[in-house]
Each structure stands twice: as C-alpha cells, then as structure tokens.
Design an enzyme around this catalytic site. Structure first.
Site, PDB file in Angstrom:
ATOM      1  CD  GLU A 279      -1.838  -2.334   1.167  1.00 34.02           C
ATOM      2  OE1 GLU A 279      -0.709  -2.669   1.557  1.00 34.02           O
ATOM      3  OE2 GLU A 279      -2.709  -3.141   0.842  1.00 34.02           O
TER       4      GLU A 279
ATOM      5  CG  HIS B 241     -10.176  -7.294   7.281  1.00 32.45           C
ATOM      6  ND1 HIS B 241      -9.407  -8.159   7.993  1.00 32.45           N
ATOM      7  CD2 HIS B 241      -9.698  -7.339   6.011  1.00 32.45           C
ATOM      8  CE1 HIS B 241      -8.501  -8.714   7.208  1.00 32.45           C
ATOM      9  NE2 HIS B 241      -8.662  -8.233   5.999  1.00 32.45           N
TER      10      HIS B 241
END
Lengths: 472, 406
Positions: free
Chosen positions: B142, B211
């Site tokens: 990322e 998450h």
C-alpha cells in the site's frame, strides 16, 4: 550457486536443467526476454551464469527450446507446471548460496590516477560537456564548503554536504535530458546545479527568504524546482522511490521520450519502500533509473550493519531488474553507465538499478561529527587518494581541455559568486506570515483563515515576542 | 466549485441492517442508565448524574406530542426528470467512469482493480474499457502504490488510489502524511497532488478487528488533506466526481455495508460540494450529526422518535475535514441540542473533534452538553452479537435524544 554437473546424465540436459531452474517463470515471452538479455557481446558474466550464456549462444528459437525440453524430459526428468511457469525438479538437496564467491565487478574507466584504462568501453564526451562536468563538480565542491562554513559560523541553521560524491551528482545529471524527472533524497544538489539552478537560488532556499521557491517552509538543502523537473526533497528516507515509479508510469502512459530518475543511499535500501518500488517498477515495466549512492555510511551505520548482501547491485536480480555496479568517483564511468541505462530504460520500458560505489567524505550533516564513529585517517584517504575531481581533472587536462589557469580562474570566480549569493540571501526579507497558511490547500479553508486571524491577534497584543525579521 | 445540488437523503432499501426489535431492549429510564452505559459510550458527562445536570434554558418545556413538520423525505430526488436506479457501488463506478471519460489524466491504481473489477466491484469493467495501464493492478504494497499515485500526480496525472480496505491504508500512512499532505506546501506550491484515496472502511459483518478499522480518526490530523464520507448512491457519485476534480488530495471514505444501497439518481451530470454537509431531515428539537452508515441507524431511530413526538433534525456531515460548521452552526442555533452519532472509537474520533468544535464555536447556543455516541475503545470482536454491540444502535440513539430533550 554451486553447479553440480552430473556425469551420469548428458551434460546438455543437465544444463537445460539449470536453465529451467533459473528461468522459473513460464510464459514464452518471459523466457524469450531472459534469453535475449544475455547476448554473446555482453560483458562476460562471472561465476555461475556462464553455462546459461553458453547455452543461449547455441539456442535458436524459444519454440525450439521448449519442444526440445519436452522431448528430453519425457525421457529423463519430470517438469511440472506451477503458477509462474514450468519448473524442473532435482533430486539433490541443494541451496542457492547466500553469495557468489566473487563480488560483482565494478565498472570503471579512469584509474585512480585519472588515466584512461585500455580497452575500456565508455560513451564519448565532447569537450564542452566534459568541461561543464568538471566545472560543475568544482562549483558543487566550493558551494558545499562555503555553505558548511556558513552554518558553522551561525549564518545558516543547517546544511548537508555532498563532498566526495560530486561525480555521481554531476556526471549522472549530464547523462540525462531536461525532461527526465528527478526524485532526489537530499545529497544530490549537483543535479539541480547541472540543470541551471543558480548559486543564488540555492542560497535563497538555505536562508528561507522570500525568493525561495519553497517559500521558506523547509529546512536547508530541501530544494525543489518544477521548472527543472527536480521534485522537492522530502526528508523521509526512500519515500521518493515509489513516487519515482509513479512518475515513470505517468511518462509511460504519455509515451514520452523520458524516464524518471531517483537517488538514494545505501541506508535507504533497507526501507520497505525500496523493495516495493523495485518490485513495482519491474512488474509495471516502468522506465525508471534507481541510482544508489553507496557511500559506505548511513549516519553512523556502516554498510556491514546495513545489509549482508553483496552491496546493492545484487538486489536488482531479486526483482527481475537489470543492474550495474559503477565506480561512483569515476565521472566518465558514471556518465557512460547512466547514459546507457537511460537509453535502455526508455527503449525497452524497463527499470534499471545502478549502484555507484563512493565514500561520504563529509559528515552526515552539520548535526553530526563523523570522527566519533570512523577514523579521520579513513576520511582523509578517500578525500585525497580517491578524489573524484582530481581523477577527472587529470583526464580532461590530458585532452588539453583544462589547465591550472582555468582552474584557479574558475575557483576564484565561484568563490566570489558564492559569497555574494550568501550576502544577498542573508539580507533578503523572509516570506510574510500569510505563507504559513497558504498552499496547505489550493484555497485556505475557513479554519485556517480563522487560525491565521488568531495568530495575528496574538502578535498584535505581544509584538515583542514575534520575530523581527518575519514580515507580517 | 459548481453549485450544490442537494438530493434527498434517505435511501429506500434498509434491508442490509438488522432491524432492532425495540421490545427486546430495556425502555429508557434514569434508574437503568448505569446498566446501559456499559453498552454505549456517552460523551460529555457522567451517565449516572446525567439527568440532574441537564439545565433547560428555554422558558417553555418541550411539547412531547408535537407532530413532525416534515415526514422522512422519500427517495425521489429534487430533480423532476425520471433518473435511473442503481446501487451505491454502481454509482461510484458511474462517477469514476464519467470522470475518466472526461479527463484522460484520471487513472485508477490498487490491488485487484483491473480485470477482477475491484473487491467491491467499484472498478468493474473499467479495465476493459480504458486498458491495463489506466486501471492498474498493483502488487501488494500500500505504501508503494500510494507513493506511486503521489509521484504520478506530481507529474500531471490524477490517480484514484483504491485501498482494498481502508484499514490497509495504515501501511500507506507515511506516504499520505509526509508526502501527500505536505508536498504542495513544502514545495512552495510548485507541485500539486490531486489524488483521490478511497476505499471501504467501518465495521462490517464479522470481518474481524483488522478489517473493521475507522481510519478517519487517524487521518483527521494530517494537514493538507480533505476527507469526505459518502452514504447514499447520490452523494457517492457526486463526491467521487468532486474529489477527482479537486486540486487537493481527498480521502473518500466508503462503508463496507453500504455498497448495495439502492437509489434513483439523476440522469444529468452533477457533483456534490466536498465541504458541505447534507440536511437529511429538517427538524426543531435536536440536531443529530452523523455520517456514513450511522446515518441509517439515526434515520431508523428518527422514525421511533417521531412516533414518540420528537422532531429531530438529522444532518449527514459528509465532510469530515473540514467540518461544515456553517450548516452545523445554523442547526445548533435553531435546536440548541446536539447529539453526535458516529462509528469511530470514543477516543480521538471524528465525534471527539466535532464535539470540541461545536463547544468552542456554539457554546452560547447550547441548552445541553453535546452528547456523542461512539463505539467503545475496543478492537471489533468477531462474534456477531458482540460486534453488533460495539456499534451504536437505533435504540441507544432514541434514548439519548430523550435524555437530551428533557
């Protein structure tokens, strides 16, 4: 990797075995690309790669190779399809060695005394370019010394020199075009200098005055110029590498005849961004040059404490990137390597890794005293015996392009210009307070306008506490 | 900035959410406040003494049987033309596609955004239409692809960077904070970074703690970035388009559970103002500030409140950085009571900042302390029942309003 050629099976099938093992990836085009890479006229590869290059000389089409392989392996060995391609098996338990017996050789063209090495391959440089390279190296050296002294005298708050790395700075810049976009770490002002940044402009940034393009917001040596395609230095280590890959991606989309070039040190290769950026560049087939200034030290951390691989050049192969090791203090070799690498990067749309071996003669910055962790003798030796300026000077003098007189004229002129630039920059007004709040966004939002008002109100009630040299 | 077209707020389909059976929950009363305080966080005062510390400044008491002046607005938008119906993720995709058609510099990068179409199908079909280079599949890093997007933006492209889940963008924090937010400033305005960073976040359905992050809390301090949160197909498309056109880096927060919301949106082109809040339901008694998924919990609570005779004004703040203090301020000046309903954790969330901002700016207009309902300061549990209780539920909202409006 130790090769174990078994005499029981045919040597050709064993060589194929090795070829298959090394070319782990599968698609035909990948195999083709890899074979094309090692051509007969390339410099001889050391160590274990020889069988492959020998093999490639005898190979015809990739189609022939795979059908040949199928036939061979049907009889003797199993080849299994895995994600990524066919892989041959081996019944021997064999680890790839952590390092080759010999280190990757370093490309150099001028010897320690500045003499051209016989039979060396290099890109020819015109007198004009060679003289500019040397002059800019001298200018960089003088600029660094004067700024460093200015900091020691308290005129500047901070400075970081590039002493010892002038050849990397200038020669690499000389091999690029103005359209190539530069993503520097912070020890590459020479690239800006080559492109036309004036001594005054450097001084303005260091003093953070109102003529600074950065509007006085950053510390010294954090230069940036959109005009010269030199992206503003961001102090964080290695974050510029993914940025460079992004810029290369942008150039690739626009099909421009240009590449992205990014610089970093040996220390920067430990950051995650280095590995990710190399991987991304390889996968994306982005035209980017990764130039590592391996100068032996990351502040006080020597390279032996930074990584255990054979320097940085071997890391390129892990990501599928073509790499070269160059003598960073040999301006001619640097020029040739970068020139060749740039052409490759743009023509073949691929990244290239260049490890330039050099030495950080100066301290990490003015906040560092490197004699605390290394011997003064070591520093002195590199500064004298391996000085990049003296080596290149010998070469250009041998061509009749330089003399003692031109040297002393240049040095006294640059010194005068530098001192004048310092004087003017010091006297120039600082940017006004409004610049503290502008450019955070394109238009200052209400909360920032409010905060600016609050600051101004505070200043009005306590004017004696506000710095006298910052205009309101 | 183009003119604001404010569509109606509530969407028709609320089926993804559990409908709370309010009979199961304890009816609000002062004696049981201490029990409830374990299940939700009340900001602004000690819950036990909450009732007694309330100072009613108005001369006349609130009329408990007041009929709501306006019913919940229906899904039909302000436009008189028919429009077309789609789901929220399709609205995002539509906005993205329109911008990519309009400006060849707009590109998308992220994991699995290309031929896979994106994990939540927001980029579905775009790779086929625009090619592999403009809709770029990246390896898993990322920080690297966010850094790539920033570098590409500095060279003239307008990347839309997708984080597969907002939580993964924690890995990109260095690039977002140090480069994305700062380089326009430190370069003296020489380089702009018009990126859009988007992805789904928030608590989903048993996605586990890693998450279920609410990144808006962590990013809100970074100078130089803007943050918006979409909640309906209408504002999703509008905010996506506005974010892409903005010269500033914008982080667009989507919610995992809102992607299948259905709404009819206008056929003609529109964008939503990035810095404006959305008036979902005008009212008189109390201002409820919320965003993203909590908007739907609030609207559900609003139905119950209306039946009980309250008239809440519901505002979807949409712009998380900067806050639209103009709209919020007007509302506070009208109702004098504020309830913030958010999904962030109690500590350091958007609600915490908003509470501070409202107290600072509108203290004189408040008849009661600002109340903030947030999630607890715990990692989101996997167990479905526990997960439900980390998120503010409509019943808790009803209780809070009743307390504030005494």
């Amino acid at each position: 990797m130790a090769l174990h050629l078994r005499s029981s099976s045919s040597s050709k099938s064993t060589l194929l075995n090795i070829l298959r093992h090394n070319l782990g990836f599968g698609s035909r085009s990948h195999v083709t690309r890899h074979i094309r890479q090692i051509l007969p006229h390339d410099p001889p590869l050391r160590g274990s790669q020889n069988p492959i290059s020998r093999l490639c000389n005898t190979m015809a089409e990739p189609e022939t190779l795979s059908s040949f392989v199928q036939h061979e392996y049907a009889n003797n060995h199993q080849v299994m399809d895995f994600p990524g391609g066919k892989v041959a098996f081996t019944p021997e338990i064999q680890f790839i060695s952590e390092s080759d017996k010999e280190r990757v050789p370093c490309y150099r063209v001028l010897d320690d005394n500045g003499q051209l090495i016989t039979n060396s391959q290099f890109v020819q440089v015109s007198e004009e370019v060679a003289v500019k390279i040397y002059s800019d190296m001298v200018t960089l050296q003088i600029m660094d010394n004067i700024f460093y002294e200015a900091q020691r005298q308290g005129r500047l708050s901070f400075y970081a020199t590039a002493i010892g790395e002038e050849a990397i700075n200038i020669a690499s810049a000389a091999a690029l075009t103005p359209q190539d976009v530069i993503f520097p770490q912070y020890r590459e002002p020479g690239v800006l200098l080559w492109r036309g940044f004036t001594l005054q402009e450097f001084a303005n940034q260091c003093f953070g005055n109102k003529s600074d393009y950065g509007k006085g917001r950053q510390m010294p040596v954090h230069y940036g110029s959109n005009k010269l395609n030199y992206f503003t230095v961001s102090a964080t280590i290695a974050t510029q590498l993914p940025n460079a890959v992004g810029a290369a991606y942008s150039l690739k989309m626009d099909k421009k005849d240009a590449c992205a070039v990014t610089y970093f040190g040996d220390g920067g290769t430990s950051e995650g961004d280095f590995h990710a950026a190399l991987n991304f560049a390889a996968v994306m087939e982005a035209p980017v040059l990764f130039i590592c200034r391996n100068n032996g030290w990351a502040i006080s951390t020597p390279t032996s404490d930074q990584f255990r691989s054979d320097g940085v050049v071997v890391k390129g192969r892990a990501y599928g990137i073509r790499s070269i090791r160059v003598d960073g203090n040999d301006a001619l070799a640097m020029y040739s390597a970068v020139h060749t690498a740039r052409e490759m990067a743009i023509r073949e749309q691929r990244p290239i890794l260049i490890e330039a071996l050099t030495y950080r003669v100066g301290h990490h910055s003015t906040s560092d005293d490197s004699t605390r962790y290394r011997s003064a003798g070591e520093i002195e030796w590199w500064n004298k015996a391996r000085n990049p300026l003296s080596r290149f000077r010998t070469w250009i003098e041998s061509n009749g392009w330089w003399s003692d007189k031109t040297e002393s004229d240049l040095r006294s002129r640059i010194k005068k210009e530098m001192l004048e630039a310092l004087r003017v920059a010091e006297k120039t007004e600082k940017p006004n307070l409004q610049n503290m709040f502008s450019d955070v966004y394109d238009v200052p939002p209400s909360n920032l306008r409010e905060q600016e008002l609050l600051v101004r109100q505070t200043i009005n009630s306590h004017p004696q506490d506000y710095p006298s040299d910052v205009p309101l | 900035m183009s003119a604001i077209l404010q569509g109606a707020g509530a969407a028709t389909a609320l089926s993804p959410f559990n409908s709370i059976d309010s009979n199961k929950l304890v009816a609000p009363s002062r004696s049981s406040l201490s029990v409830r305080s374990k299940r939700y966080i009340v900001a602004g005062s000690d819950s036990k003494s909450f009732g007694s510390s309330l100072i009613v400044r108005r001369s006349e008491p609130l009329i408990p049987n007041a009929v709501a002046a306006k019913a919940d607005t229906a899904a039909s938008s302000t436009s008189s033309k028919p429009g077309h119906e789609l789901l929220l993720f399709e609205a995002l995709q539509e906005g993205l596609e329109e911008e990519m058609d309009r400006d060849p510099h707009v590109c998308v990068m992220g994991e699995d955004v290309g031929h896979y179409g994106g994990s939540y199908k927001v980029t579905k079909g775009l790779a086929d239409k625009f090619g592999d280079l403009r809709v770029l599949d990246t390896p898993i890093c990322e920080n690297a692809f966010t850094g790539m997007g920033i570098g590409a933006a500095m060279t003239g492209l307008r990347p839309v960077i997708e984080g597969m889940n907002m939580g993964f963008l924690l890995l990109a924090f260095n690039q977002i904070s140090n480069n994305c937010g700062m380089l326009h400033y430190t370069s003296g305005g020489q380089f702009t970074i018009p990126v859009v960073i988007r992805g789904p976040g928030g608590v989903g359905r048993q996605l586990g703690a890693e998450h279920s992050q609410r990144l808006e809390s962590y990013f809100q301090s970074i100078p130089g970035i803007q943050m918006v949160a979409c909640s309906t197909p209408y504002n999703a498309k509008g905010l996506m388009k506005a974010a892409i056109r903005s010269e500033n880096p914008v982080i667009l927060f989507e919610h995992v559970l809102l992607y299948n919301l259905k709404e009819t949106i206008p056929d003609e082109e529109y964008i939503c103002n990035l810095e404006e809040a959305e008036m979902v339901r005008p009212g008189e008694h109390i201002t409820i500030l919320t965003y993203s998924r909590m908007r739907y919990h609030v609207m559900q609570a609003a139905k119950t409140l209306v039946n009980k005779g309250y008239d809440p004004e519901v505002i979807d703040i949409r712009s998380l950085k900067p806050f639209d203090l103009y709209t919020i301020g007007n509302s506070v000046k009208k109702t004098h009571r504020v309830l913030i309903v958010e999904e962030c954790m109690r500590t350091g969330g958007i609600g915490a900042s908003l509470t501070a901002a409202i107290n600072e700016n509108f203290h004189d207009f408040l008849d009661a302390p600002v109340m903030c309902l947030s999630s607890q300061d715990v990692p989101t549990p996997y167990a479905g029942t526990l997960e439900e209780w980390t998120v503010v539920q409509p019943a808790q909202i009803v209780t809070a309003v009743e307390q504030l409006c005494q």
